[in-house]
Design a protein around this motif. Structure first.
Motif, PDB file in Angstrom:
ATOM      1  N   ILE A 266      -5.237   1.776  -1.260  1.00  0.00           N
ATOM      2  CA  ILE A 266      -3.578   1.712  -0.889  1.00  0.00           C
ATOM      3  C   ILE A 266      -3.071   1.246  -2.194  1.00  0.00           C
ATOM      4  N   ALA A 267      -3.423   0.428  -2.928  1.00  0.00           N
ATOM      5  CA  ALA A 267      -2.992   0.058  -4.074  1.00  0.00           C
ATOM      6  C   ALA A 267      -3.110   1.219  -5.078  1.00  0.00           C
ATOM      7  N   GLU A 268      -4.404   1.750  -5.245  1.00  0.00           N
ATOM      8  CA  GLU A 268      -4.499   2.917  -6.098  1.00  0.00           C
ATOM      9  C   GLU A 268      -3.556   4.140  -5.828  1.00  0.00           C
ATOM     10  N   ALA A 269      -3.117   4.578  -4.506  1.00  0.00           N
ATOM     11  CA  ALA A 269      -2.194   5.490  -4.299  1.00  0.00           C
ATOM     12  C   ALA A 269      -0.607   5.354  -4.723  1.00  0.00           C
ATOM     13  N   VAL A 270      -0.392   4.060  -5.087  1.00  0.00           N
ATOM     14  CA  VAL A 270       0.831   3.669  -5.655  1.00  0.00           C
ATOM     15  C   VAL A 270       0.583   3.453  -7.115  1.00  0.00           C
ATOM     16  N   ASP A 271      -0.468   3.389  -7.666  1.00  0.00           N
ATOM     17  CA  ASP A 271      -0.971   3.076  -9.056  1.00  0.00           C
ATOM     18  C   ASP A 271      -0.578   1.764  -9.363  1.00  0.00           C
ATOM     19  N   VAL A 272      -0.913   0.771  -8.566  1.00  0.00           N
ATOM     20  CA  VAL A 272      -0.852  -0.681  -8.636  1.00  0.00           C
ATOM     21  C   VAL A 272      -2.098  -1.286  -8.503  1.00  0.00           C
ATOM     22  N   SER A 273      -2.137  -2.576  -8.999  1.00  0.00           N
ATOM     23  CA  SER A 273      -3.420  -3.299  -8.624  1.00  0.00           C
ATOM     24  C   SER A 273      -3.419  -3.737  -7.338  1.00  0.00           C
ATOM     25  N   GLN A 274      -4.707  -4.462  -6.966  1.00  0.00           N
ATOM     26  CA  GLN A 274      -4.927  -4.850  -5.588  1.00  0.00           C
ATOM     27  C   GLN A 274      -3.970  -6.358  -5.490  1.00  0.00           C
ATOM     28  N   ARG A 275      -3.854  -6.870  -6.732  1.00  0.00           N
ATOM     29  CA  ARG A 275      -3.202  -8.209  -6.622  1.00  0.00           C
ATOM     30  C   ARG A 275      -1.584  -8.023  -6.458  1.00  0.00           C
TER      31      ARG A 275
ATOM     32  N   ARG B 181       0.843  -9.392  -3.404  1.00  0.00           N
ATOM     33  CA  ARG B 181       1.974 -10.148  -3.510  1.00  0.00           C
ATOM     34  C   ARG B 181       3.293  -9.640  -2.200  1.00  0.00           C
ATOM     35  N   TYR B 182       3.045  -8.620  -1.700  1.00  0.00           N
ATOM     36  CA  TYR B 182       3.834  -8.087  -0.855  1.00  0.00           C
ATOM     37  C   TYR B 182       3.310  -8.139   0.740  1.00  0.00           C
ATOM     38  N   PHE B 183       2.007  -8.152   0.967  1.00  0.00           N
ATOM     39  CA  PHE B 183       1.371  -7.996   2.331  1.00  0.00           C
ATOM     40  C   PHE B 183       0.350  -9.074   2.230  1.00  0.00           C
ATOM     41  N   ALA B 184       0.162  -9.854   3.200  1.00  0.00           N
ATOM     42  CA  ALA B 184      -1.131 -10.801   3.578  1.00  0.00           C
ATOM     43  C   ALA B 184      -2.395 -10.061   3.487  1.00  0.00           C
ATOM     44  N   GLY B 185      -2.612  -8.907   3.949  1.00  0.00           N
ATOM     45  CA  GLY B 185      -3.565  -7.903   4.100  1.00  0.00           C
ATOM     46  C   GLY B 185      -3.189  -6.644   4.938  1.00  0.00           C
ATOM     47  N   LYS B 186      -4.292  -6.044   4.980  1.00  0.00           N
ATOM     48  CA  LYS B 186      -4.190  -4.477   5.880  1.00  0.00           C
ATOM     49  C   LYS B 186      -3.411  -4.645   7.052  1.00  0.00           C
ATOM     50  N   GLU B 187      -3.654  -5.738   7.826  1.00  0.00           N
ATOM     51  CA  GLU B 187      -3.108  -5.834   9.308  1.00  0.00           C
ATOM     52  C   GLU B 187      -1.366  -6.113   9.281  1.00  0.00           C
ATOM     53  N   GLU B 188      -1.117  -6.702   8.302  1.00  0.00           N
ATOM     54  CA  GLU B 188       0.394  -7.047   8.029  1.00  0.00           C
ATOM     55  C   GLU B 188       0.952  -5.675   7.507  1.00  0.00           C
TER      56      GLU B 188
ATOM     57  N   ARG C 230      11.493  -1.291  -4.020  1.00  0.00           N
ATOM     58  CA  ARG C 230      10.850  -0.082  -4.042  1.00  0.00           C
ATOM     59  C   ARG C 230       9.244  -0.041  -4.007  1.00  0.00           C
ATOM     60  N   THR C 231       8.650  -1.199  -4.643  1.00  0.00           N
ATOM     61  CA  THR C 231       7.315  -1.231  -4.769  1.00  0.00           C
ATOM     62  C   THR C 231       6.926  -1.467  -3.271  1.00  0.00           C
ATOM     63  N   HIS C 232       7.387  -2.189  -2.781  1.00  0.00           N
ATOM     64  CA  HIS C 232       7.184  -2.728  -1.293  1.00  0.00           C
ATOM     65  C   HIS C 232       7.121  -1.599  -0.264  1.00  0.00           C
ATOM     66  N   ASP C 233       8.043  -0.704  -0.334  1.00  0.00           N
ATOM     67  CA  ASP C 233       8.222   0.523   0.414  1.00  0.00           C
ATOM     68  C   ASP C 233       7.289   1.496   0.146  1.00  0.00           C
ATOM     69  N   GLU C 234       7.075   1.706  -1.499  1.00  0.00           N
ATOM     70  CA  GLU C 234       5.899   2.671  -1.720  1.00  0.00           C
ATOM     71  C   GLU C 234       4.366   2.184  -1.292  1.00  0.00           C
ATOM     72  N   LEU C 235       4.118   0.802  -1.122  1.00  0.00           N
ATOM     73  CA  LEU C 235       2.823   0.491  -0.668  1.00  0.00           C
ATOM     74  C   LEU C 235       2.709   0.697   0.682  1.00  0.00           C
ATOM     75  N   LEU C 236       3.837   0.466   1.591  1.00  0.00           N
ATOM     76  CA  LEU C 236       4.013   0.554   2.863  1.00  0.00           C
ATOM     77  C   LEU C 236       3.864   2.104   3.123  1.00  0.00           C
ATOM     78  N   ARG C 237       4.593   2.949   2.530  1.00  0.00           N
ATOM     79  CA  ARG C 237       4.387   4.414   2.896  1.00  0.00           C
ATOM     80  C   ARG C 237       2.837   4.965   2.591  1.00  0.00           C
ATOM     81  N   ALA C 238       2.096   4.397   1.406  1.00  0.00           N
ATOM     82  CA  ALA C 238       1.021   4.703   1.108  1.00  0.00           C
ATOM     83  C   ALA C 238       0.069   4.322   2.306  1.00  0.00           C
ATOM     84  N   ALA C 239       0.185   3.033   2.760  1.00  0.00           N
ATOM     85  CA  ALA C 239      -0.730   2.491   3.685  1.00  0.00           C
ATOM     86  C   ALA C 239      -0.671   3.201   4.940  1.00  0.00           C
ATOM     87  N   VAL C 240       0.552   3.515   5.571  1.00  0.00           N
ATOM     88  CA  VAL C 240       0.862   4.223   6.802  1.00  0.00           C
ATOM     89  C   VAL C 240       0.186   5.680   6.570  1.00  0.00           C
TER      90      VAL C 240
END
Length: 216
Positions: free
Chosen positions: A44-53, A57-64, A18-28
């Motif tokens: 991206i992290a702020e949009a999901v209310d999580v930390s940059q760290r 954990r889920y993506f190596a960076g913006k490109e991924e 769920r966290t992975h999908d929320e981060l991906l959705r926010a990034a897109v």
């Protein structure tokens, strides 16, 4: 004595997904609304209310993150080719894998983003040099993987027999033309993509072997 009920199996995995999908959705959403270069990992992290760290954990960076939806489609397609019946000819296996894969793929994609947003992300990739370079590199890796699957199905040495790579190269070119036309057209439906794919694949033989001039 009161006992504690253990957590349901898979609960942690569900939360991670769920966290992975929320981060991906926010990034897109951010990439397509304000551009890849102008979007930061912090946003991206702020949009999901999580930390940059947590993001890292889920993506190596913006490109991924930018290429993640594409990665889902490619992974499903490779598995689809591998699962095709052994009696199918190579090009038919590729054709059926992509046409039949859109149904299950739509569920995976639309759980994260609408088809229209998926297409907008495709256009972001094509218009962003760093993403386009990564996309082309991944495409080459994918074509190599599929060629090896076809060679294994046919009992061939992929490094000695050029046919698997040639078939995949032709098929990949058809799909690139199809995706580009679909992403710039007006019919964003998956059924529209299926019909366009089928129509373009039907034209491969005539386009390569036939004459193009009217004989009227």
């Amino acid at each position: 004595m009161e006992t504690t009920t253990p957590p349901r199996p898979g609960l942690r995995e569900m939360k991670k997904r769920r966290t992975h999908d929320e981060l991906l959705r926010a990034a897109v959403h951010l990439f397509t609304s304000q551009g890849y270069e102008r979007t930061t990992v912090d946003e991206i992290a702020e949009a999901v209310d999580v930390s940059q760290r947590t993001f890292f954990r889920y993506f190596a960076g913006k490109e991924e993150a930018a290429l993640a939806l594409e990665g889902i489609t490619v992974g499903r397609f490779v598995e689809g080719v591998r699962a095709r019946p052994a009696h199918e000819a190579p090009m038919e296996a590729l054709r059926q894998a992509v046409l039949e894969g859109w149904s299950s793929l739509s569920e995976a994609i639309e759980s994260i983003a609408s088809v229209e947003l998926y297409l907008r992300m495709y256009r972001v990739i094509e218009s962003t040099p760093v993403l386009l370079a990564a996309h082309l590199r991944r495409s080459a890796e994918t074509e190599d993987a599929i060629a090896r699957v076809l060679a294994e199905r046919e009992g061939l040495d992929v490094d000695a027999d050029p046919r698997p790579r040639l078939a995949v190269a032709v098929f990949g070119a058809v799909m690139r033309v199809t995706e580009r036309q679909w992403s710039t057209g007006e019919d964003y439906s998956l059924e529209g993509m299926r019909e366009l794919t089928s129509r373009h694949l039907d034209q491969v033989g005539p386009a390569l072997l036939g004459g193009w001039r009217d004989e009227a």
